[in-house]
Design a protein around this motif. Structure first.
Motif, PDB file in Angstrom:
ATOM      1  N   VAL A 111       0.887  -1.179  -0.141  1.00 46.23           N
ATOM      2  CA  VAL A 111      -0.048   0.232   0.125  1.00 46.23           C
ATOM      3  C   VAL A 111       0.849   1.408  -0.007  1.00 46.23           C
ATOM      4  CG1 VAL A 111      -1.799  -1.160   1.324  1.00 46.23           C
ATOM      5  CG2 VAL A 111      -0.147   0.227   2.437  1.00 46.23           C
ATOM      6  N   GLY A 112       0.123   2.446  -0.372  1.00 49.18           N
ATOM      7  CA  GLY A 112       0.736   3.604  -0.375  1.00 49.18           C
ATOM      8  C   GLY A 112       0.218   4.394   0.638  1.00 49.18           C
ATOM      9  N   VAL A 113       0.807   5.447   1.476  1.00 52.72           N
ATOM     10  CA  VAL A 113       0.136   6.153   2.620  1.00 52.72           C
ATOM     11  C   VAL A 113       0.381   7.560   2.399  1.00 52.72           C
ATOM     12  CG1 VAL A 113       0.353   4.264   4.080  1.00 52.72           C
ATOM     13  CG2 VAL A 113       2.133   5.915   4.077  1.00 52.72           C
ATOM     14  N   VAL A 114      -0.782   8.450   2.687  1.00 56.92           N
ATOM     15  CA  VAL A 114      -0.627   9.875   2.683  1.00 56.92           C
ATOM     16  C   VAL A 114      -1.352  10.256   3.843  1.00 56.92           C
ATOM     17  CG1 VAL A 114      -1.157  12.062   1.499  1.00 56.92           C
ATOM     18  CG2 VAL A 114      -0.811  10.080   0.158  1.00 56.92           C
ATOM     19  N   ASN A 115      -0.608  11.289   4.549  1.00 57.98           N
ATOM     20  CA  ASN A 115      -1.143  11.823   5.903  1.00 57.98           C
ATOM     21  C   ASN A 115      -0.916  13.462   6.161  1.00 57.98           C
ATOM     22  OD1 ASN A 115       1.828  10.618   6.741  1.00 57.98           O
ATOM     23  ND2 ASN A 115       1.498  12.622   7.846  1.00 57.98           N
ATOM     24  N   SER A 116      -1.871  13.864   6.964  1.00 58.62           N
ATOM     25  CA  SER A 116      -1.507  15.287   7.282  1.00 58.62           C
ATOM     26  C   SER A 116      -0.396  15.264   8.019  1.00 58.62           C
ATOM     27  CB  SER A 116      -2.806  15.663   8.171  1.00 58.62           C
ATOM     28  OG  SER A 116      -4.124  15.691   7.172  1.00 58.62           O
ATOM     29  N   ASN A 117       0.223  16.615   7.555  1.00 56.97           N
ATOM     30  CA  ASN A 117       1.779  17.062   8.281  1.00 56.97           C
ATOM     31  C   ASN A 117       1.256  17.873   9.324  1.00 56.97           C
ATOM     32  OD1 ASN A 117       4.161  17.221   8.575  1.00 56.97           O
ATOM     33  ND2 ASN A 117       4.653  18.472   7.218  1.00 56.97           N
ATOM     34  N   ASN A 118       0.826  17.253  10.430  1.00 55.23           N
ATOM     35  CA  ASN A 118       0.531  17.764  11.714  1.00 55.23           C
ATOM     36  C   ASN A 118       0.374  16.624  12.875  1.00 55.23           C
ATOM     37  OD1 ASN A 118      -2.163  16.442  11.214  1.00 55.23           O
ATOM     38  ND2 ASN A 118      -3.068  18.311  11.010  1.00 55.23           N
ATOM     39  N   ASP A 119       0.081  16.848  13.967  1.00 52.75           N
ATOM     40  CA  ASP A 119      -0.121  16.078  14.927  1.00 52.75           C
ATOM     41  C   ASP A 119      -0.938  14.879  14.791  1.00 52.75           C
ATOM     42  OD1 ASP A 119       1.671  17.260  17.234  1.00 52.75           O
ATOM     43  OD2 ASP A 119       0.313  19.057  16.673  1.00 52.75           O
ATOM     44  N   TYR A 120      -2.009  15.179  14.157  1.00 44.24           N
ATOM     45  CA  TYR A 120      -3.075  14.172  13.891  1.00 44.24           C
ATOM     46  C   TYR A 120      -2.312  13.004  12.832  1.00 44.24           C
ATOM     47  CZ  TYR A 120      -7.308  12.111  11.514  1.00 44.24           C
ATOM     48  OH  TYR A 120      -8.039  11.195  10.789  1.00 44.24           O
ATOM     49  N   GLY A 121      -2.127  13.689  11.663  1.00 47.32           N
ATOM     50  CA  GLY A 121      -1.384  12.747  10.609  1.00 47.32           C
ATOM     51  C   GLY A 121      -0.152  12.077  10.797  1.00 47.32           C
ATOM     52  N   ASN A 122       0.542  12.754  11.487  1.00 43.14           N
ATOM     53  CA  ASN A 122       1.995  12.060  11.542  1.00 43.14           C
ATOM     54  C   ASN A 122       1.827  11.066  12.728  1.00 43.14           C
ATOM     55  OD1 ASN A 122       3.305  13.959   9.787  1.00 43.14           O
ATOM     56  ND2 ASN A 122       3.563  15.359  11.271  1.00 43.14           N
ATOM     57  N   ASN A 123       1.415  11.552  13.955  1.00 46.53           N
ATOM     58  CA  ASN A 123       1.197  10.334  14.892  1.00 46.53           C
ATOM     59  C   ASN A 123       0.163   9.282  14.354  1.00 46.53           C
ATOM     60  OD1 ASN A 123       2.399  11.310  17.467  1.00 46.53           O
ATOM     61  ND2 ASN A 123       1.554  13.240  16.872  1.00 46.53           N
ATOM     62  N   GLY A 124      -0.571   9.525  13.833  1.00 44.35           N
ATOM     63  CA  GLY A 124      -1.715   8.504  13.451  1.00 44.35           C
ATOM     64  C   GLY A 124      -0.945   7.417  12.351  1.00 44.35           C
ATOM     65  N   MET A 125      -0.460   8.138  11.353  1.00 45.65           N
ATOM     66  CA  MET A 125       0.369   7.339  10.369  1.00 45.65           C
ATOM     67  C   MET A 125       1.289   6.419  10.989  1.00 45.65           C
ATOM     68  SD  MET A 125      -0.148   6.098   7.433  1.00 45.65           S
ATOM     69  CE  MET A 125      -1.211   7.320   6.628  1.00 45.65           C
ATOM     70  N   ALA A 126       2.142   7.044  11.919  1.00 47.47           N
ATOM     71  CA  ALA A 126       3.285   6.300  12.575  1.00 47.47           C
ATOM     72  C   ALA A 126       2.626   5.088  13.184  1.00 47.47           C
ATOM     73  CB  ALA A 126       3.862   7.106  13.228  1.00 47.47           C
ATOM     74  N   ALA A 127       1.453   5.045  14.001  1.00 50.58           N
ATOM     75  CA  ALA A 127       0.810   4.130  14.740  1.00 50.58           C
ATOM     76  C   ALA A 127       0.525   2.951  13.422  1.00 50.58           C
ATOM     77  CB  ALA A 127      -0.304   4.559  15.400  1.00 50.58           C
ATOM     78  N   PHE A 128      -0.065   3.329  12.450  1.00 52.22           N
ATOM     79  CA  PHE A 128      -0.658   2.675  11.397  1.00 52.22           C
ATOM     80  C   PHE A 128       0.384   1.731  10.739  1.00 52.22           C
ATOM     81  CE2 PHE A 128      -1.243   1.855   6.981  1.00 52.22           C
ATOM     82  CZ  PHE A 128      -2.185   0.925   6.765  1.00 52.22           C
ATOM     83  N   ILE A 129       1.385   2.558  10.487  1.00 53.66           N
ATOM     84  CA  ILE A 129       2.648   1.742   9.753  1.00 53.66           C
ATOM     85  C   ILE A 129       3.060   0.883  10.667  1.00 53.66           C
ATOM     86  CG2 ILE A 129       4.813   2.344   8.812  1.00 53.66           C
ATOM     87  CD1 ILE A 129       4.262   4.714   7.850  1.00 53.66           C
ATOM     88  N   GLU A 130       3.360   1.066  12.057  1.00 56.91           N
ATOM     89  CA  GLU A 130       3.709   0.019  13.014  1.00 56.91           C
ATOM     90  C   GLU A 130       2.846  -1.103  13.139  1.00 56.91           C
ATOM     91  OE1 GLU A 130       4.776  -0.322  17.729  1.00 56.91           O
ATOM     92  OE2 GLU A 130       4.464   1.564  16.817  1.00 56.91           O
ATOM     93  N   ALA A 131       1.627  -0.822  12.962  1.00 54.04           N
ATOM     94  CA  ALA A 131       0.525  -1.842  13.146  1.00 54.04           C
ATOM     95  C   ALA A 131       0.502  -2.705  11.947  1.00 54.04           C
ATOM     96  CB  ALA A 131      -0.808  -1.503  13.453  1.00 54.04           C
ATOM     97  N   ALA A 132       0.490  -2.094  10.902  1.00 49.73           N
ATOM     98  CA  ALA A 132       0.387  -2.788   9.370  1.00 49.73           C
ATOM     99  C   ALA A 132       1.613  -3.532   9.316  1.00 49.73           C
ATOM    100  CB  ALA A 132       0.384  -1.564   8.441  1.00 49.73           C
ATOM    101  N   HIS A 133       2.957  -3.239   9.725  1.00 47.67           N
ATOM    102  CA  HIS A 133       4.193  -3.954   9.628  1.00 47.67           C
ATOM    103  C   HIS A 133       3.771  -5.253  10.413  1.00 47.67           C
ATOM    104  CE1 HIS A 133       8.212  -5.255   9.476  1.00 47.67           C
ATOM    105  NE2 HIS A 133       8.349  -5.424  10.863  1.00 47.67           N
ATOM    106  N   GLN A 134       3.178  -5.506  11.751  1.00 48.83           N
ATOM    107  CA  GLN A 134       2.949  -6.485  12.467  1.00 48.83           C
ATOM    108  C   GLN A 134       2.173  -7.192  12.028  1.00 48.83           C
ATOM    109  OE1 GLN A 134       1.568  -4.843  16.386  1.00 48.83           O
ATOM    110  NE2 GLN A 134       3.682  -4.147  16.902  1.00 48.83           N
ATOM    111  N   GLU A 135       1.163  -6.634  10.880  1.00 48.20           N
ATOM    112  CA  GLU A 135       0.014  -7.502  10.109  1.00 48.20           C
ATOM    113  C   GLU A 135       0.631  -8.178   8.869  1.00 48.20           C
ATOM    114  OE1 GLU A 135      -2.803  -8.653  11.008  1.00 48.20           O
ATOM    115  OE2 GLU A 135      -3.222  -7.221  12.588  1.00 48.20           O
ATOM    116  N   GLY A 136       1.941  -7.785   8.505  1.00 51.81           N
ATOM    117  CA  GLY A 136       2.658  -8.289   7.199  1.00 51.81           C
ATOM    118  C   GLY A 136       2.288  -7.574   6.183  1.00 51.81           C
ATOM    119  N   VAL A 137       1.874  -6.242   6.263  1.00 50.55           N
ATOM    120  CA  VAL A 137       1.563  -5.370   5.251  1.00 50.55           C
ATOM    121  C   VAL A 137       2.562  -4.300   4.858  1.00 50.55           C
ATOM    122  CG1 VAL A 137       0.222  -3.424   4.363  1.00 50.55           C
ATOM    123  CG2 VAL A 137      -0.994  -5.205   5.761  1.00 50.55           C
ATOM    124  N   CYS A 138       3.098  -4.309   3.669  1.00 47.78           N
ATOM    125  CA  CYS A 138       4.405  -3.181   3.570  1.00 47.78           C
ATOM    126  C   CYS A 138       3.770  -1.940   3.014  1.00 47.78           C
ATOM    127  CB  CYS A 138       5.372  -4.151   2.515  1.00 47.78           C
ATOM    128  SG  CYS A 138       5.754  -5.668   3.112  1.00 47.78           S
TER     129      CYS A 138
END
Length: 525
Positions: free
Chosen positions: A226-253
């Motif tokens: 997948v590709g990811v795009v997030n807001s460059n603020n607290d909401y987007g940066n923190n949310g996307m960082a958490a998603f990428i970590e969770a996605a990695h654990q699920e085997g998603v690149c």
């Protein structure tokens, strides 16, 4: 000789200091204990009660900042682009307060008032609003005698803001004074940090849970690239960082990550569009605030349908504004999570009864009316002044973001936030009455209310049980939303599943596969 000169200098300095102290004493005797400096920021909507609740919403979308010369007092910052969705939030707050004031079982004998400020989508103005709510005396005192400083803080608690970064700004001001802040739409997981934000609560789940849910959703459909795009603020940066970590654990690149913000130059947005078009991933996760998403969608619309499968965060996945633009038709088939929808009986009629005649001196209500009906009162603000407002126009005949009550996912969280403060205050006053001489006036502080918010537990009339965990978060539940296109080309939201974080890991996500509709069949992995 040098010692004598030094002594004379000390004596002269002491004399000067005594003169200054005497002048200060004389000024203090002739002046009030304290006085307000500069112009006072006033709320756009207000009503006095025995206890007042503050609120900060983005009632406009953009501020018009000016470059100041610092040779004169700056004028009040003007705000443009009326925001009907946020105005519905504000009216829902007033609706909830009036509903509570009419009850006999909740805060009997105590009236709740409100002071609603406009942050105008700006962090500095959100902070300015917080300062006004925290420091400035009651509204009546301000209007009659601006030098009066004898009253306690204007509000006992604050509801807002509608996004994470301005909420953090508000907390930076009021947090050290233990004034509770309850947000209906600030979802950044960073706000769960109890050491930094001990007075923060929210009625919408933390993005920690949404990120887990999105990663599980992507894995469920077999989208491992997948590709990811997030807001460059607290909401987007923190949310996307958490998603990428969770996605990695699920085997998603993740093939690429792009961060954009609404004020970025067009060249930056076009760079992101170019990355998305060149990439091989056909699934894109958009962890974007609505204001940051629109510039991206506008550029994508100019390029034509990109043929991508969209996965969205709660900030935009139920934004009706997007479905009203035919150029965004390429969003069909999008999936994402939103907080559960509820029905608030009586709110629709309440929204329709708002009218500028009820507060003729309120320019903001006149602006609201002009925007709703695209007309202008004499001397109004709408550019096309060929149509004059008569005041006989009917909100009941409109169908827009303000009047639409079919989707109250976020407005209901404002309603819940008001009730959380009211129930906490009720419990506080009940206990004070039990332990205080009935002949004495009850005295209570925001800090005491904060203690009771941590322990509050009650059931809404909608059947939802409300309580906060140790980090100020509610129970995390989401509806899975699917964007489906009808024959006439219009897009509509359909609930096709549920995510419940309180369930075991293997049972937290349920999806009704038969209800799902994709843009053109199931997206490729």
């Amino acid at each position: 000789m040098s010692d004598t000169n030094a002594l004379l200098k000390v004596i002269m300095a002491l004399r000067t200091e005594l003169v200054v102290l005497l002048l200060m004493e004389l000024r203090a005797m002739a002046s009030p204990v304290c006085s307000l400096l500069g112009q006072t920021a006033l709320p756009l909507l207000s009503a006095e009660g025995d206890v007042n609740i503050g609120a900060v919403f983005s009632l406009h979308q953009n501020p018009l900042f000016k470059v100041h010369s610092f040779t004169y007092f700056p004028e009040k910052t003007a705000c443009v682009s009326f925001n009907p969705r946020e105005f519905q939030f504000a009216q829902t707050l007033i609706f909830a307060l009036e509903e509570i004031n009419n009850r006999s079982d909740l805060l009997p004998g105590v009236s709740l008032g409100y002071q609603v400020y406009d942050s105008c989508g700006s962090v500095p103005l959100a902070i300015q609003s917080a300062i006004a709510l925290m420091n400035i005396p009651g509204l009546e005192d301000r209007l009659s005698d601006p030098s009066t400083c004898s009253r306690p803080p204007a509000v006992l608690g604050i509801i807002g803001e509608s996004s994470s970064t301005p909420t953090i700004g508000i907390l930076s001001v009021v947090g050290p004074f233990s004034i509770p802040v309850v947000s209906h739409f600030a979802t950044c997981a960073c706000l769960s940090n109890r050491k930094k934000y001990p007075s923060f609560f929210r009625t919408i789940p933390s993005d920690f849970y949404q990120s887990q849910a999105l990663a599980k959703l992507v894995k469920h459909f077999g989208w491992t690239w997948v590709g990811v795009v997030n807001s460059n603020n607290d909401y987007g940066n923190n949310g996307m960082a958490a998603f990428i970590e969770a996605a990695h654990q699920e085997g998603v690149c993740v093939e690429y990550q792009e961060a954009i913000y609404r004020t970025d130059p067009r060249e930056r947005i076009l760079e992101t569009v170019s990355v998305m078009k060149r990439a091989t991933a056909r699934v894109v996760v958009l962890f974007l605030g609505l204001g940051d998403l629109i510039p991206l969608l506008n550029e994508l619309a100019l390029e034509g349908d990109p043929g991508l499968q969209w996965v969205g965060s709660e900030s935009w996945i139920t934004a009706r504004l997007l479905t009203e633009k035919k150029s965004y038709g390429f969003l069909r088939g999008a999936v994402g999570f939103a907080v559960e929808n509820v029905w608030l009986d009586g709110l629709g009629l309440f929204l329709e009864r708002v009218h500028p005649s009820k507060d003729p001196k309120n320019d903001f209500l006149r602006e609201f009316w002009e925007n709703m009906f695209q007309c202008s009162f004499e001397g109004g603000s709408v550019e096309n002044k060929s149509t004059l407002c008569t005041g006989t126009e009917s909100l009941a005949e409109l169908n827009n973001q303000y009047t639409d009550i079919s989707d109250l996912r976020i407005s209901s969280k404002v309603y819940t936030a008001v009730h959380a403060i009211a129930h906490s205050l009720h419990n506080l006053l009940t206990n004070l009455k039990n332990y205080t001489d009935s002949r004495k006036k009850l005295v209570y502080t925001p800090n005491q209310l904060l203690d009771y918010l941590r322990e509050v537990r009650f059931t809404m009339k909608t059947g939802e049980e409300i309580l906060f965990d140790g980090n100020g978060n509610p129970i995390a539940r989401y509806d899975l939303i699917n964007w489906q296109q009808k024959d006439d080309g219009t897009l509509h939201f359909h609930s096709v599943g549920l995510y419940d974080a309180s369930m075991p890991h293997e049972k937290c996500l349920t999806i009704n596969q038969e209800k799902l509709v994709w843009a053109g069949g199931k997206a490729e992995v």
